[in-house]
Design a protein around this motif. Structure first.
Motif, short mmCIF file in Angstrom:
data_model
loop_
_atom_site.label_atom_id
_atom_site.label_comp_id
_atom_site.label_asym_id
_atom_site.label_seq_id
_atom_site.Cartn_x
_atom_site.Cartn_y
_atom_site.Cartn_z
N ASN A 75 -3.89 1.02 9.17
CA ASN A 75 -2.52 0.87 9.68
C ASN A 75 -1.74 -0.20 8.89
OD1 ASN A 75 -0.55 1.77 11.46
ND2 ASN A 75 -0.86 0.01 12.82
N ILE A 76 -1.73 -0.04 7.58
CA ILE A 76 -1.09 -1.01 6.68
C ILE A 76 0.33 -0.52 6.35
CG2 ILE A 76 -1.24 -2.08 4.39
CD1 ILE A 76 -4.24 -1.50 4.43
N THR A 77 1.22 -1.47 6.09
CA THR A 77 2.53 -1.10 5.54
C THR A 77 2.37 -1.06 4.03
OG1 THR A 77 3.56 -2.35 7.33
CG2 THR A 77 4.98 -1.73 5.48
N THR A 78 2.29 0.14 3.49
CA THR A 78 2.06 0.27 2.04
C THR A 78 3.35 0.65 1.33
OG1 THR A 78 -0.22 0.97 2.43
CG2 THR A 78 0.72 1.54 0.30
N ILE A 79 3.65 -0.09 0.27
CA ILE A 79 4.83 0.23 -0.55
C ILE A 79 4.35 0.52 -1.97
CG2 ILE A 79 7.06 -0.56 -1.41
CD1 ILE A 79 7.30 -2.37 1.00
N ILE A 80 4.69 1.70 -2.46
CA ILE A 80 4.24 2.10 -3.79
C ILE A 80 5.46 2.33 -4.67
CG2 ILE A 80 2.93 3.80 -5.11
CD1 ILE A 80 1.38 4.44 -2.50
N ILE B 163 -0.87 -10.26 2.42
CA ILE B 163 -0.39 -9.30 1.42
C ILE B 163 -1.49 -8.98 0.41
CG2 ILE B 163 1.19 -9.03 -0.55
CD1 ILE B 163 3.24 -10.70 0.98
N GLY B 164 -1.64 -7.69 0.11
CA GLY B 164 -2.51 -7.27 -0.98
C GLY B 164 -1.64 -6.60 -2.02
N MET B 165 -1.97 -6.80 -3.28
CA MET B 165 -1.12 -6.15 -4.29
C MET B 165 -1.96 -5.54 -5.39
SD MET B 165 2.41 -7.21 -5.95
CE MET B 165 3.21 -6.15 -7.15
N LEU B 166 -1.58 -4.33 -5.75
CA LEU B 166 -2.22 -3.62 -6.85
C LEU B 166 -1.22 -3.60 -8.00
CD1 LEU B 166 -4.34 -1.71 -8.10
CD2 LEU B 166 -3.30 0.14 -6.82
N PHE B 167 -1.59 -4.26 -9.11
CA PHE B 167 -0.67 -4.34 -10.25
C PHE B 167 -0.84 -3.15 -11.18
CE2 PHE B 167 -0.66 -8.61 -8.71
CZ PHE B 167 0.62 -9.08 -8.98
N GLN B 168 0.21 -2.93 -11.98
CA GLN B 168 0.22 -1.81 -12.92
C GLN B 168 -1.01 -1.84 -13.85
OE1 GLN B 168 3.97 -1.55 -14.88
NE2 GLN B 168 3.39 0.19 -16.11
N HIS C 14 18.27 -10.46 3.21
CA HIS C 14 17.14 -10.87 4.04
C HIS C 14 15.99 -9.88 3.84
CE1 HIS C 14 19.64 -13.71 6.26
NE2 HIS C 14 20.58 -12.79 6.19
N ILE C 15 14.77 -10.38 3.92
CA ILE C 15 13.60 -9.50 3.86
C ILE C 15 12.71 -9.87 5.03
CG2 ILE C 15 11.56 -8.85 2.52
CD1 ILE C 15 13.32 -9.56 0.00
N PHE C 16 12.57 -8.96 5.98
CA PHE C 16 11.82 -9.25 7.20
C PHE C 16 10.43 -8.60 7.14
CE2 PHE C 16 16.28 -9.47 8.49
CZ PHE C 16 16.31 -10.70 9.15
N PHE C 17 9.40 -9.42 7.34
CA PHE C 17 8.04 -8.92 7.48
C PHE C 17 7.73 -8.96 8.98
CE2 PHE C 17 6.03 -8.75 3.22
CZ PHE C 17 7.06 -9.27 2.46
N ALA D 159 -9.62 -6.63 0.64
CA ALA D 159 -10.76 -7.45 1.07
C ALA D 159 -10.44 -8.31 2.29
CB ALA D 159 -11.23 -8.33 -0.09
N LEU D 160 -9.23 -8.83 2.36
CA LEU D 160 -8.86 -9.72 3.47
C LEU D 160 -8.15 -8.98 4.60
CD1 LEU D 160 -7.59 -13.07 1.87
CD2 LEU D 160 -9.52 -12.79 3.39
N ASN D 161 -8.30 -7.64 4.64
CA ASN D 161 -7.62 -6.82 5.65
C ASN D 161 -6.12 -7.09 5.68
OD1 ASN D 161 -9.70 -5.27 6.78
ND2 ASN D 161 -10.43 -7.07 7.89
N PRO D 162 -5.41 -6.81 4.60
CA PRO D 162 -3.98 -7.16 4.57
C PRO D 162 -3.16 -6.30 5.52
CG PRO D 162 -4.52 -5.79 2.69
CD PRO D 162 -5.81 -6.04 3.41
N LYS D 163 -2.02 -6.85 5.93
CA LYS D 163 -1.09 -6.07 6.75
C LYS D 163 -0.12 -5.31 5.86
CE LYS D 163 0.59 -8.16 10.51
NZ LYS D 163 1.19 -9.25 11.31
N TYR D 164 0.04 -5.82 4.65
CA TYR D 164 1.01 -5.21 3.73
C TYR D 164 0.32 -4.98 2.37
CZ TYR D 164 3.66 -7.81 7.20
OH TYR D 164 4.10 -8.34 8.38
#
Lengths: 258, 255
Positions: free
Chosen positions: B188-193, B80-85, B57-60, B153-158
Motif C-alpha cells: 500500500n505504497i504511494t508510488t510515483i514513476i 521515502i524510497g527512491m529508485l534512480f535511473q 505546496h507539496i503535501f505528504f 528495506a525500511l518499508n517506505p510509505k512513498y
C-alpha cells in the motif's frame, strides 16, 4: 583596461563564492555522525585506503630524495672551512623542516587528493550522493568526515616514516659511496639537534592533511556533469590543495619558527 | 497520498514548472509522463526534496514538506524510497550491504535481523543468493531490482522511481514494471514513476499525469488514454505505428 578589471572582478567574486560554499560544505561535514558505529568503521577503512596504501609511495620517494639531498649537500658545501659532518646536519634539517612535511604533502595531494575527488565525483554523477540524501543521510558528513579524521590520524605516521626513510637514504649513500664517511654523516645527524623541528613538521602535516582531504572532497562533492567533469574536479583538487599547502607553509613557518 | 499544489519552479529566469497541481494516490502506481524537457524530472525532484520549488505546496499525507523543519524533513526522508535511473548502488559495497544500508543507518535491528530483512527484500525481487556479488558483477536489470530491494528495506510509505526502465530490454522492463506494481499494491505504497516507456504507461498506469512544457496537460489512467481527445497526449503516447494500431483496436473494441 575594462576587460582586465572585469576579469579581475569576476575572479574575486568567484573566489569568494567558492570560499562561502566551502564553509557551508564544512559545516555539513563537521557535524555529529548519524551512527557512530558506521563512522568508526568507515574511518578505519579510510585509514587503510588513504594512509596505509600510501606507505610504498612515501618510502620510495623519501629514500631516493634523502639520498639525493645528501649527494647535493656534499657537492654544494664542499669547502675546507665547512666540516664534513655538515652534510648530515643539512640533510637532517631539510628533511625535518621541509621535505617530510610540505613536499611529502604536496606529493600526497596528488595521490590522495585526486583519489578522493574522483571517488566522490563519481558518486555524485552516478547519483549515489543523491541516493544518500534521499534516504536522509547527511552525505557530506557520511562520506567526508571519516576521510578527514582517518587521514588526520595517519598522517603523523607517514611523516615520521618519511623522516626516518629519508635519513636512511642518506645513510645508504654514505655507506656505499665514498662521498662522506658514515661516522661523519651520523655525527652530522646528531649535531645541534632541535627537537622542535620534528614537532613543527608534524604540525604542518596535520594542517596539510585537512587541506588535502577537505579541498579534494569539496571539488568532488560539487561535480556537475559527467566523467569529463570528474577528471577536471580531480585536477582542480590537486592544484588548489597544492596552492593552499604552499600558502599555509609560509604562514605556519612564520608562526612556528620565528 | 501526495498532493502537489500550485508548484512553480524556474531556473535562471526560465520557468520549468508552471503552477503544477496534481494528486498521487496511495496504493496506486502513479505515472508522470511527458516529452524530454517537459519538467518531469524537476517535478519529481521537487517532490522528493532535491529541488526547492519557488512557489507552491507539496503535501505528504497532509504534511507540507516545504514548511517542515530540518528534523521533520529528515524523518520524512526515512519514509521515502527512491529508485534512480542508473540504480545508484554503492559500487564498493556488495548487493547485501547495499540492501542493508538503510537498515544499518536508521534501524535498531540486530545484525541478524538486518540480514534476515535484507534477504527477504532480495527474495521479494527474485534475487535470492545474489547478496555476495558486487553491483558491477550483475546485469542492469538485476541492479534495478537490487535498488528496488534497497528502496523497500525500511518499508517506505512513498516510492519514487526515475525512469526505472531506461537501458533495459523490453522483457526486463515488463518484469520491473510488474514488480513495482506488485510491491505498490502489496505494501500500500504511494508510488510515483517518472517514465518514457509507453509499455509502462499502458501496462501499470493507474494514475497518469501528463506534463507538457511544464504544465499539467492531462490527468487520467491507462483505460482513459485511448479515448482521450488531448492531441498532445495522443501524439506523445501513440507516437509509433504500432501504438496507433493498438489505440485504433482499443477504440474499435470498446465501441
Amino acid at each position: 583596461m575594462y576587460s582586465v578589471f572585469n576579469y579581475f572582478f569576476m575572479f574575486v567574486t568567484k573566489t569568494f563564492k567558492a570560499i562561502g560554499r566551502y564553509c557551508l560544505f564544512m559545516k555539513s561535514v563537521i557535524s555529529v555522525p548519524d551512527k557512530w558505529k558506521v563512522f568508526f568503521r568507515r574511518t578505519g577503512s579510510e585509514i587503510y585506503k588513504l594512509g596505509i596504501d600510501s606507505i610504498p609511495l612515501v618510502v620510495i620517494i623519501s629514500l631516493f630524495i634523502g639520498a639525493v639531498i645528501t649527494i647535493q649537500m656534499q657537492i654544494n658545501i664542499e669547502s675546507p672551512i665547512i666540516p664534513a659532518y655538515a652534510v648530515g646536519l643539512a640533510t637532517r634539517d631539510i628533511v625535518l623542516l621541509e621535505f617530510s612535511s610540505s613536499i611529502l604533502c604536496l606529493i600526497l595531494a596528488g595521490k590522495v587528493g585526486s583519489s578522493i575527488a574522483s571517488e566522490i565525483g563519481t558518486m555524485r554523477v552516478t547519483e549515489q550522493i543523491d541516493a544518500l540524501d534521499i534516504m536522509g543521510v547527511n552525505s557530506a558528513n557520511y562520506l567526508v568526515f571519516p576521510k578527514v579524521i582517518g587521514f588526520l590520524i595517519y598522517i603523523p605516521v607517514l611523516c615520521v616514516m618519511s623522516m626516518f626513510t629519508s635519513i636512511v637514504g642518506g645513510w645508504i649513500i654514505a655507506q656505499f659511496t665514498d662521498i662522506i664517511s658514515v661516522s661523519r654523516y651520523v655525527y652530522g645527524l646528531q649535531a645541534f639537534f632541535t627537537e622542535w623541528y620534528v614537532w613543527y613538521g608534524l604540525i604542518k602535516c596535520l594542517v596539510f592533511s585537512v587541506i588535502i582531504t577537505t579541498v579534494a572532497s569539496f571539488e568532488g562533492y560539487y561535480v556537475d556533469g559527467g566523467s569529463i567533469e570528474v577528471g577536471k574536479a580531480s585536477t582542480r583538487a590537486v592544484v588548489n590543495s597544492s596552492i593552499l599547502i604552499l600558502l599555509f607553509d609560509v604562514i605556519l613557518t612564520k608562526l612556528l619558527l620565528q | 497520498m501526495i498532493e502537489v499544489k500550485n508548484v512553480t519552479k524556474a531556473f535562471d529566469g526560465k520557468t520549468v514548472l508552471h503552477d503544477v497541481s496534481c494528486t498521487f494516490d496511495t496504493g496506486k502506481t502513479n505515472l508522470i509522463i511527458g516529452q524530454s524537457g517537459s519538467g518531469k524530472t524537476v517535478l519529481m525532484k521537487s517532490i522528493v526534496g532535491l529541488v526547492r520549488p519557488d512557489v507552491g505546496h507539496i503535501f505528504f499525507d497532509g504534511r507540507d514538506r516545504l514548511t517542515m523543519s530540518g528534523k521533520q524533513i529528515k524523518e520524512l526522508r526515512k519514509e521515502i524510497g527512491m529508485l534512480f535511473q542508473g540504480s545508484a548502488l554503492f559500487d564498493s559495497e556488495t548487493v547485501m550491504a547495499n540492501v542493508m544500508f538503510p537498515l544499518v543507518m536508521f534501524s535498531d535491528m540486530s545484525h541478524a535481523e538486518m540480514v534476515d530483512r535484507a534477504n527477504f527484500c532480495l527474495e521479494r525481487v527474485n534475487l535470492k543468493g545474489q547478496g555476495n556479488k558486487y553491483p558491477s558483477e550483475i546485469s542492469g536489470g538485476m541492479q534495478k531490482r537490487v535498488a528496488i530491494a534497497r528502496a523497500i528495506a525500511l518499508n517506505p510509505k512513498y516510492l519514487f522511481c526515475d525512469e526505472p526502465n531506461s537501458g533495459l530490454d523490453p522483457k526486463t522492463s515488463i518484469l520491473i514494471d510488474e514488480l513495482l506494481s506488485d510491491i505498490t499494491h502489496e505494501y500500500n505504497i504511494t508510488t510515483i514513476i517518472n517514465t518514457h516507456d509507453m509499455n509502462s504507461v499502458l501496462g501499470i498506469g493507474e494514475n497518469i499525469v501528463f506534463l507538457n512544457r511544464g504544465h499539467v496537460d492531462w490527468i487520467g489512467n491507462m483505460d482513459q488514454l485511448a479515448s482521450s481527445t488531448n492531441e498532445s497526449l495522443i501524439d506523445f503516447v501513440f507516437a509509433t505505428k504500432l501504438f496507433r494500431e493498438v489505440r485504433d483496436y482499443q477504440l474499435a473494441h470498446r465501441n
